[in-house]
Design an enzyme around this catalytic site. Sequence first.
Site, PDB file in Angstrom:
ATOM      1  N   LYS A   4      67.268  46.344  58.882  1.00  0.00           N
ATOM      2  CA  LYS A   4      68.453  45.791  59.263  1.00  0.00           C
ATOM      3  C   LYS A   4      68.355  44.180  59.301  1.00  0.00           C
ATOM      4  O   LYS A   4      69.177  43.499  58.626  1.00  0.00           O
ATOM      5  CB  LYS A   4      68.756  46.288  60.655  1.00  0.00           C
ATOM      6  CG  LYS A   4      69.230  47.736  60.547  1.00  0.00           C
ATOM      7  CD  LYS A   4      69.498  48.189  62.279  1.00  0.00           C
ATOM      8  CE  LYS A   4      69.833  49.546  62.390  1.00  0.00           C
ATOM      9  NZ  LYS A   4      69.819  50.117  63.492  1.00  0.00           N
TER      10      LYS A   4
ATOM     11  N   TYR B  82      74.067  51.800  53.607  1.00  0.00           N
ATOM     12  CA  TYR B  82      73.254  51.877  54.946  1.00  0.00           C
ATOM     13  C   TYR B  82      72.126  52.904  54.900  1.00  0.00           C
ATOM     14  O   TYR B  82      71.120  52.778  55.040  1.00  0.00           O
ATOM     15  CB  TYR B  82      74.233  51.971  55.963  1.00  0.00           C
ATOM     16  CG  TYR B  82      73.347  52.203  57.350  1.00  0.00           C
ATOM     17  CD1 TYR B  82      72.804  51.068  57.971  1.00  0.00           C
ATOM     18  CD2 TYR B  82      73.472  53.236  57.935  1.00  0.00           C
ATOM     19  CE1 TYR B  82      71.859  51.212  59.098  1.00  0.00           C
ATOM     20  CE2 TYR B  82      72.486  53.563  59.059  1.00  0.00           C
ATOM     21  CZ  TYR B  82      71.785  52.433  59.804  1.00  0.00           C
ATOM     22  OH  TYR B  82      71.246  52.613  60.977  1.00  0.00           O
TER      23      TYR B  82
ATOM     24  N   TYR C 299      65.896  46.808  70.707  1.00  0.00           N
ATOM     25  CA  TYR C 299      67.165  47.622  71.511  1.00  0.00           C
ATOM     26  C   TYR C 299      67.048  47.371  72.901  1.00  0.00           C
ATOM     27  O   TYR C 299      66.999  46.116  73.486  1.00  0.00           O
ATOM     28  CB  TYR C 299      67.152  49.040  70.970  1.00  0.00           C
ATOM     29  CG  TYR C 299      67.070  49.140  69.514  1.00  0.00           C
ATOM     30  CD1 TYR C 299      68.204  48.928  68.766  1.00  0.00           C
ATOM     31  CD2 TYR C 299      66.049  49.970  68.931  1.00  0.00           C
ATOM     32  CE1 TYR C 299      67.904  49.193  67.432  1.00  0.00           C
ATOM     33  CE2 TYR C 299      65.684  50.270  67.677  1.00  0.00           C
ATOM     34  CZ  TYR C 299      66.757  49.918  66.860  1.00  0.00           C
ATOM     35  OH  TYR C 299      66.566  50.213  65.556  1.00  0.00           O
TER      36      TYR C 299
ATOM     37  N   VAL D 272      62.778  54.553  63.182  1.00  0.00           N
ATOM     38  CA  VAL D 272      62.482  55.631  63.707  1.00  0.00           C
ATOM     39  C   VAL D 272      61.495  56.526  63.011  1.00  0.00           C
ATOM     40  O   VAL D 272      61.194  57.536  63.466  1.00  0.00           O
ATOM     41  CB  VAL D 272      64.035  56.561  63.833  1.00  0.00           C
ATOM     42  CG1 VAL D 272      64.538  56.307  64.974  1.00  0.00           C
ATOM     43  CG2 VAL D 272      64.778  56.497  62.534  1.00  0.00           C
TER      44      VAL D 272
HETATM   45  N1  GLN Z   1      68.662  55.440  59.831  1.00  0.00           N
HETATM   46  C1  GLN Z   1      68.634  55.642  61.216  1.00  0.00           C
HETATM   47  C2  GLN Z   1      69.901  55.786  61.904  1.00  0.00           C
HETATM   48  O1  GLN Z   1      70.835  55.062  61.737  1.00  0.00           O
HETATM   49  C3  GLN Z   1      67.976  54.234  61.734  1.00  0.00           C
HETATM   50  C4  GLN Z   1      67.621  54.156  63.202  1.00  0.00           C
HETATM   51  C5  GLN Z   1      66.515  53.593  63.475  1.00  0.00           C
HETATM   52  O2  GLN Z   1      65.396  53.262  62.815  1.00  0.00           O
HETATM   53  N2  GLN Z   1      66.304  53.075  64.752  1.00  0.00           N
HETATM   54  O3  GLN Z   1      69.775  56.769  62.843  1.00  0.00           O
END
Ligand code: GLN
Length: 617
Positions: free
Chosen positions: A75, A197, A249, A267
């Site tokens: 991101k 995305y 976050y 994640v």
């Molecule tokens: N591709 C994942 C999602 O949109 C990315 C989220 C993350 O890494 N926190 O859920």
Amino acid sequence: MTQTPNGASVAPLIEILEVIWDRHRQDRSGEVATYIPELAKANPEWFGICIATVDGAVYGVGDSDQAFTIQSISKPFAYGMALEHRGPKAMRARVSVEPSGEAFNSISLEQGTGRPLNPMINAGAIAVSSMVRTSLGDSAFDKMLAWFGTFAGRTLSIDDAVYRSESATGHRNRAIAHLLRNFGVVADPVEAGLDLYFRQCSILVNCRDLAILGATLANRGTNPSTGKRALAPDHVDDVLSVMTTCGMYNYAGQWLHEVGLPAKSGVAGGILAVLPGRMGIGVFSPRLDAQGNSVRGIGVCKELSDRFRLHLFDAPRSGRAAVRSQSTLARRQSTRVRPESDAARLRDIGAASHILELQGDLGFATMEVIQRRTCACASRADAVVFDISRVDSADETAAEFFGTLVSHLVGSGKRVVFAGLPPKNPLCRHIVSRCTPTAIYPSLDAALEACEESLLSGLPISAATHDSSCGPIPLSRLDVAQGLDAAALAKLQGYLRQEHFPAGQCLFKKGDGAQHIYFLTGGTVSVRLYTGPSTFQRLATFLAGSVFGEMAVVDRGRRSSDIWAETDVTCLTLSLDDYDRLGAEHPGIKFRLLEYLIRILSSRLRKANEQIAALSG
Ligand code: GLN
């Protein structure tokens, strides 16, 4: 250092990282993400740590080459790409930069406008990717992959299975995208932006890549290994700012307290942290905590930050090191070897010429120190020499600041001399525009030499040149003649031979056996130490009136360097045999000559000591 099985030594930092890795390996808490089905296949034991510095060093331990998908760590980089394509104003109109304090997949939109709160949560990131897609059309993903590749310094690819898995099951992200479409934040076709995305989240990286991505941000947007500019420095500030306030976050506040570094987690288990100006850190371990951050990743970052004092607000006091050494022309002179009388005068009148050797990166903090140190000596100074050959960079503010300092000095009647100034340096422009005529020399040695000439001749620094047109200096006016009467001089003259050497001739070479002492009566010679077949360092320059070649005669050793005629040269030479004969026939004269040579040697030793002291001071 310990040894690897193949005998190579292991850097101490690797040893430290291995101890940290081993400690955190015991922590098996947390769960591997399963909401993207393909991610559930990760081995929960994978664990790598990597540090990459802004000067290109990379230290990795554990599974630092294990590939995984970048996920949300993409991101900040996609945000940087959008900033570059659409500009900060258009970005800000669609995505805010306020921490949401909520989970990554929360639907946090600003009341009224529908703007996502920041580009680090999914809503903001989907808006960012949609903007990139709208700008670049069908080529958007190829360009994005290349964009990430410039940060990483290698060609990257995606994990197709993870991409398809998320694309097939990402209903929540799809819902967010449509909600954003409802508010006019994303344009049609919604699916195209969403697809970009999902693809960007599936880019395959390893810990090493994460650390290098981070080091590129730390290095103001230039990849430290390839030297390629990945992102403009102004956008780097924007990216690091949102990483600091929103990157973790709903854990962002605590993270800033406990770790204190701009960071981003994903994640798949990756965490990337940045210490601006120093390094990037990449940690990978797939077990996540309730906030979706890697458990071991957080633990390692906390420990690294604690142990090495990496917190942003624990900034080192770099300003103090900006002045490498400070001296005066009375203590520190050029490599020109002058007749004793001139050297003695310089030791007297050189105290009002101050020399400041600067180093490192010049910014506000370092300039503040430089102006303070300069002003402290300026009241006693006629001239100030700034050696900036060791300055690595100067930002525009530093150049402006330097310009003001120079104007201040020139305005109060001081002469300002610069040494080691590369002509394209932005510093140069500011200084030259503010205070012409400023003397600028390629090296400190050249600058000191010009100052000495100016002091000795009483002429302005740039106008002073050595006068070599008056013909050879007679023996009676050489320093060696001091203490010898006319009769003794006539006798000494009988042992000497007048010799001429054209400019560019080598008088003797390093390693040659010593044959003569040379009294230089006209022209200049230089002492060269060759560092390669055609590269050499000028150790000293001898002017008419000085003596050289005396060392090997005293110890009967070999020549320690080359001597070259810089101009047409005249010398009076004394051969070793005649030197011995002089001792047998006129011991009194030889005694005087020896006294003179001892004086020369001790003053050269004194000068060398002073220069060593100035270097370490
Ligand atoms: N591709 C994942 C999602 O949109 C990315 C989220 C993350 O890494 N926190 O859920």
